[in-house]
Design an enzyme around this catalytic site. Sequence first.
Site, PDB file in Angstrom:
ATOM      1  N   GLY A  71       0.805  -1.143   0.245  1.00 18.62           N
ATOM      2  CA  GLY A  71       0.061  -0.213   0.100  1.00 18.62           C
ATOM      3  C   GLY A  71       0.887   1.364  -0.030  1.00 18.62           C
ATOM      4  N   THR A  72       1.932   0.975   0.601  1.00 22.27           N
ATOM      5  CA  THR A  72       2.654   2.429   0.942  1.00 22.27           C
ATOM      6  C   THR A  72       3.454   2.918  -0.522  1.00 22.27           C
ATOM      7  OG1 THR A  72       3.592   1.898   3.101  1.00 22.27           O
ATOM      8  CG2 THR A  72       5.081   3.315   1.774  1.00 22.27           C
ATOM      9  N   GLN A 168      -7.671  -0.298   3.845  1.00 24.04           N
ATOM     10  CA  GLN A 168      -8.236  -0.769   5.052  1.00 24.04           C
ATOM     11  C   GLN A 168      -9.685  -1.140   4.684  1.00 24.04           C
ATOM     12  OE1 GLN A 168      -7.185  -1.989   8.028  1.00 24.04           O
ATOM     13  NE2 GLN A 168      -5.519  -0.912   8.067  1.00 24.04           N
ATOM     14  N   SER A 188      -3.475  -3.206  -0.137  1.00 24.29           N
ATOM     15  CA  SER A 188      -2.455  -3.899   0.289  1.00 24.29           C
ATOM     16  C   SER A 188      -2.738  -5.601   0.542  1.00 24.29           C
ATOM     17  CB  SER A 188      -1.913  -3.337   1.454  1.00 24.29           C
ATOM     18  OG  SER A 188      -0.950  -3.796   2.328  1.00 24.29           O
ATOM     19  N   ALA A 189      -2.055  -6.402   0.205  1.00 26.73           N
ATOM     20  CA  ALA A 189      -2.713  -7.927   0.572  1.00 26.73           C
ATOM     21  C   ALA A 189      -2.570  -8.234   1.846  1.00 26.73           C
ATOM     22  CB  ALA A 189      -1.444  -8.784  -0.432  1.00 26.73           C
ATOM     23  N   HIS A 190      -1.572  -7.834   2.606  1.00 22.59           N
ATOM     24  CA  HIS A 190      -1.606  -8.287   4.097  1.00 22.59           C
ATOM     25  C   HIS A 190      -2.603  -7.665   4.843  1.00 22.59           C
ATOM     26  CE1 HIS A 190       0.325  -4.734   6.551  1.00 22.59           C
ATOM     27  NE2 HIS A 190       0.447  -4.570   5.519  1.00 22.59           N
ATOM     28  N   THR A 226      11.287  -7.177 -11.508  1.00 22.32           N
ATOM     29  CA  THR A 226      10.752  -8.473 -11.343  1.00 22.32           C
ATOM     30  C   THR A 226       9.536  -8.479 -10.505  1.00 22.32           C
ATOM     31  OG1 THR A 226      12.845  -9.350 -12.530  1.00 22.32           O
ATOM     32  CG2 THR A 226      10.925 -10.850 -11.720  1.00 22.32           C
ATOM     33  N   CYS A 313      -0.818   3.065  16.247  1.00 18.65           N
ATOM     34  CA  CYS A 313      -1.478   2.037  15.404  1.00 18.65           C
ATOM     35  C   CYS A 313      -0.653   1.691  14.064  1.00 18.65           C
ATOM     36  CB  CYS A 313      -2.757   2.442  15.082  1.00 18.65           C
ATOM     37  SG  CYS A 313      -3.878   2.290  16.472  1.00 18.65           S
TER      38      CYS A 313
HETATM   39  N1  PLP Z   1      -2.818   2.584   3.798  1.00 21.90           N
HETATM   40  C1  PLP Z   1      -3.487   2.334   5.185  1.00 21.90           C
HETATM   41  C2  PLP Z   1      -5.105   2.918   5.407  1.00 21.90           C
HETATM   42  C3  PLP Z   1      -3.120   1.642   6.091  1.00 21.90           C
HETATM   43  O1  PLP Z   1      -3.616   1.129   7.342  1.00 21.90           O
HETATM   44  C4  PLP Z   1      -1.677   0.791   5.615  1.00 21.90           C
HETATM   45  C5  PLP Z   1      -0.861  -0.309   6.599  1.00 21.90           C
HETATM   46  O2  PLP Z   1      -1.016   0.235   7.795  1.00 21.90           O
HETATM   47  C6  PLP Z   1      -1.083   1.329   4.456  1.00 21.90           C
HETATM   48  C7  PLP Z   1      -1.758   2.246   3.699  1.00 21.90           C
HETATM   49  C8  PLP Z   1       0.299   0.710   4.106  1.00 21.90           C
HETATM   50  O3  PLP Z   1       0.240  -0.459   3.600  1.00 21.90           O
HETATM   51  P1  PLP Z   1       1.448  -1.476   3.345  1.00 21.90           P
HETATM   52  O4  PLP Z   1       1.976  -2.042   4.712  1.00 21.90           O
HETATM   53  O5  PLP Z   1       1.210  -2.403   2.595  1.00 21.90           O
HETATM   54  O6  PLP Z   1       2.706  -0.536   2.825  1.00 21.90           O
END
Ligand code: PLP
Length: 364
Positions: A71-72, A168, A188-190, A226, A313
């Site tokens: 996600g980042t 989220q 984000s997959a996790h 890759t 958090c």
């Molecule tokens: N955006 C939100 C709202 C999140 O809660 C998070 C992770 O905590 C992220 C982005 C970042 O995702 P990632 O951990 O895959 O980089």
Amino acid sequence: MEQTVYLDHNATAPISAPARDAAFEALALTGNMSSVHRFGRRVRRTVEDARESVAELVGAKAGNVIFTSGGTEANNQAMARCGRARVLASAVEHPSVLKALGGIETVPVTADGVIDLGALEDMLGESGTPALVCLMLANNETGVVQPVGKAVEAARRFGALVHCDAVQAAGKIPLDMAALGVDTLSLSAHKIGGPAGVGALIIKDGAPLDSLLKGGGQEHGLRAGTENVSGIAGFGAAASAAKDGLESFAGLARLRDGLEARVLDAGRGSRILGVNAERLPNTSCFTLPGIKGEAQVMALDLAGIAVSAGSACSSGKVGASHVLTAMGVGPGEASTVIRVSLGETNGQDDMDLFFKAWSALGVA
Ligand code: PLP
């Protein structure tokens, strides 16, 4: 420690069995998906199947999904590579949005953590510079769901693009990118039962976007490097499972609401944050006057229960949460907040165990 109860799904969700199996299977594949031979084609098929599943989760076309490292990265790319010099973001965005660029203008939120749409319009009208608006679909700390569709309407009146961090919200509430109308959306997959270290940026047809990582022409030239094939395979399986599980996930609201009622009835002066707003079904963020969130987290951990402190958090760091601050929560009260975030494996027993341990906090 007899029982353990995991109530920190917004930090990361346990990997689902289908996701683990898919990732494991993909690890055994040999071949680079850019290679034209049969080994490469086999790997490509795995990745393209996953792309299809991720697209389905958000009502998008597979061809519009770019896999990233999470996600980042997706947030950073959407913001830094859309060609807009002016960026407005709600004050409650994740740090991966608020820290992605310098000079971001923050849009205030109400006491319930919902973006102030009037303020957004005023800010958009202040300058003729074409802007990007960043608004998350759901907040990681409070679970508050934002009026993204309305923000898009406002943004369009001023010719602005909209990026939505749906990290989220995905897998927790139904998600239709076309209905939202946003230009880009991150996942984000996790957070949905897939592996950590893989995510996606979904792009609306025709939305301007360039690559962040330069190099090879992978991911339609929009993300060099890759591909993380096993991660992507796990992500795809997690996305399918999350889509199938949306209805049962919605049922978590009953457990959450029951727990909140007990917390409020306990006579400890607790306050639930964002309670008047629409929220994710699994998230609760509340105060326990007189006891620091970190102390609560540690005491609950000793009782076998995993939650997060409202002030920490995102990364285990201690400090005032910018989300709570933006909602007008003072530093003293904010320091007493914890976040409880449920997942599919939680049941009433877990709520009972949590409540028992929580009730004992600070009681000699
Ligand atoms: N955006 C939100 C709202 C999140 O809660 C998070 C992770 O905590 C992220 C982005 C970042 O995702 P990632 O951990 O895959 O980089």
